[in-house]
Design an enzyme around this catalytic site. Structure first.
Site, PDB file in Angstrom:
ATOM      1  N   SER A   1     -81.421  82.848   4.530  1.00  0.00           N
ATOM      2  CA  SER A   1     -81.353  83.664   5.811  1.00  0.00           C
ATOM      3  C   SER A   1     -82.527  83.709   6.383  1.00  0.00           C
ATOM      4  CB  SER A   1     -80.725  84.971   5.409  1.00  0.00           C
ATOM      5  OG  SER A   1     -80.616  85.996   6.626  1.00  0.00           O
ATOM      6  N   THR A   2     -83.260  85.222   6.457  1.00  0.00           N
ATOM      7  CA  THR A   2     -84.708  85.123   7.047  1.00  0.00           C
ATOM      8  C   THR A   2     -85.721  84.187   6.370  1.00  0.00           C
ATOM      9  OG1 THR A   2     -84.136  87.725   7.238  1.00  0.00           O
ATOM     10  CG2 THR A   2     -86.355  87.259   7.546  1.00  0.00           C
TER      11      THR A   2
ATOM     12  N   HIS B   1     -78.070  81.919   8.171  1.00  0.00           N
ATOM     13  CA  HIS B   1     -77.633  82.850   8.998  1.00  0.00           C
ATOM     14  C   HIS B   1     -78.153  82.623  10.396  1.00  0.00           C
ATOM     15  CE1 HIS B   1     -77.076  85.527   5.239  1.00  0.00           C
ATOM     16  NE2 HIS B   1     -76.118  84.768   5.290  1.00  0.00           N
TER      17      HIS B   1
ATOM     18  N   MET C   1     -82.688  88.154   3.495  1.00  0.00           N
ATOM     19  CA  MET C   1     -82.669  89.583   3.373  1.00  0.00           C
ATOM     20  C   MET C   1     -81.151  89.891   2.821  1.00  0.00           C
ATOM     21  SD  MET C   1     -84.007  92.800   4.047  1.00  0.00           S
ATOM     22  CE  MET C   1     -83.515  94.425   4.378  1.00  0.00           C
TER      23      MET C   1
ATOM     24  N   ASP D   1     -76.363  88.354   0.203  1.00  0.00           N
ATOM     25  CA  ASP D   1     -75.457  87.136   0.464  1.00  0.00           C
ATOM     26  C   ASP D   1     -75.768  86.062  -0.462  1.00  0.00           C
ATOM     27  OD1 ASP D   1     -73.104  86.130   1.384  1.00  0.00           O
ATOM     28  OD2 ASP D   1     -74.118  85.320   3.270  1.00  0.00           O
TER      29      ASP D   1
END
Length: 359
Positions: free
Chosen positions: A170-171, A196, A289, A292
């Site tokens: 993600s991030t 993401h 973050m 998930d």
């Protein structure tokens, strides 16, 4: 705790108003100012010292990318790129991530409503705030350099369809995935990835990776085969699951509810990999973050897969890997630059075990 101080930089008065109204609903976030262009933003950054900046890529007087380069050089601040869903803006957003932005957000449009945007905006601001130390460190350090060339995957592994590599991020994941995929040899087993990102951004992301990797990289389409030398990236706003028909692995791309506030979800992918690939898979959870992918990686490990987590020192945000490690889902924890070798080593060990079992 003090609220996260946000500066909104966008030439659209409507966007500035909507963002301010939506963020005003959350006690842990405070909009300390807005700016219609980078010149006004520069003065407000010096005066207000925001924790997080949202930045449009297309603005008058100075474009967002030029401003971001100056920002990262003189006043590094966690920045979320805000962009309309167009191919041109998607490319600009990816370039911004390379420059140092930590997240990308799509402006509302079509079926993507203000409500959808609001949820994503809040999550991304919280993630960006957690990346403050990483952004400051980028000013002093160059990007991690992979530790030497990786060894080719043994032919016995590269010629089989029974091996699958599953990755989730993600991030900070766009640059982390790029660093890993550029080190994967062209005969590596098929790779399935959830990063993401909003819709259309994943199309540009896959295209950009395809141009710099030895393997082929493409945005997944429903029914695509998972085969050696190919990495499939889940489309933005759609879940991707692994399926199997006889000896053939393929992906199914579908709609569905948000999982861990995400679509696509790493958990959704990992759960399917555990079910259909089991011990023939290697799972990798990377910077991001939230949580998930943590439960999905645990299920993969319980099904016999080898599992790897990125370590805290090289994560932009040590959220997803941390949660996986806490659950006992990660068999191995390594820095970003060591992930390719760890993946290939796990595949080789699986291959050796299989050969011993046959003999």
């Amino acid at each position: 705790m003090e609220p996260i101080r946000v500066l909104i930089v966008d030439d659209s008065a409507i966007v500035r108003k909507i963002f301010t109204q939506e963020l005003g609903k959350y006690a842990d976030i405070e909009v300390v100012g807005t700016a219609p262009d980078p010149y006004v933003a520069r003065d407000k950054i010096a005066r207000l010292s925001p924790d997080v900046i949202t930045l449009d890529v297309e603005m008058p007087r100075m474009d967002g990318l030029t401003f971001l380069r100056k920002l990262m050089k003189y006043h590094p601040t966690p920045t979320i790129i805000v962009s309309s869903l167009t191919p041109k803006n998607s490319e600009m957003a990816l370039e911004a991530l390379e420059i140092g932005a930590v997240e990308v957000l799509a402006k509302p449009g079509g079926s993507y409503s203000v409500g959808d945007m609001s949820v994503q905006l809040v999550e991304k601001i919280r993630a960006a705030a957690r990346a403050r130390s990483y952004v400051a460190r980028r000013r002093q350090e160059s990007q991690p350099v992979p530790a030497g060339p990786v060894r080719p995957v043994p032919m016995a592994l590269s010629q089989t369809t029974h091996k699958v590599i599953a990755m989730g991020a993600s991030t900070g994941g766009t640059e982390a995935l790029k660093a890993v995929l550029m080190e994967m040899p062209p005969n590596s087993p098929g790779i399935v990835i959830v990063q993401h990102m909003p819709p259309k951004f994943t199309t540009a992301f896959a295209k950009r990776l395809d141009g710099c990797c030895a393997i082929q990289v493409k945005e997944a389409q429903n029914g695509d085969s998972v085969r050696p030398g190919l990495a499939l990236i889940a489309p933005g706003n759609e879940h991707m699951v692994l399926k199997r028909s006889g000896a053939r692995y393929y992906v199914e791309v579908k709609d569905g509810p948000l999982v861990c506030h995400q679509r696509p979800s790493v958990d959704v992918l990992f759960h399917s990999v555990a079910r259909y690939a089991g011990a023939n898979a290697v799972g990798v959870i990377m910077t991001g973050m939230g949580r998930d992918g943590a439960k999905g990686l645990l299920e993969m490990r319980q099904s016999g897969a080898r599992t790897i987590a990125q370590d805290e020192s090289t994560c932009v945000v040590f959220g997803m890997p941390k949660e996986a490690i806490k659950l006992g889902a990660a068999e191995t924890v390594v820095p970003l630059e060591a992930i390719p070798a760890a993946v290939l080593r796990a595949l080789e060990e699986k291959g050796s075990s299989a050969e011993k079992a046959v003999s």
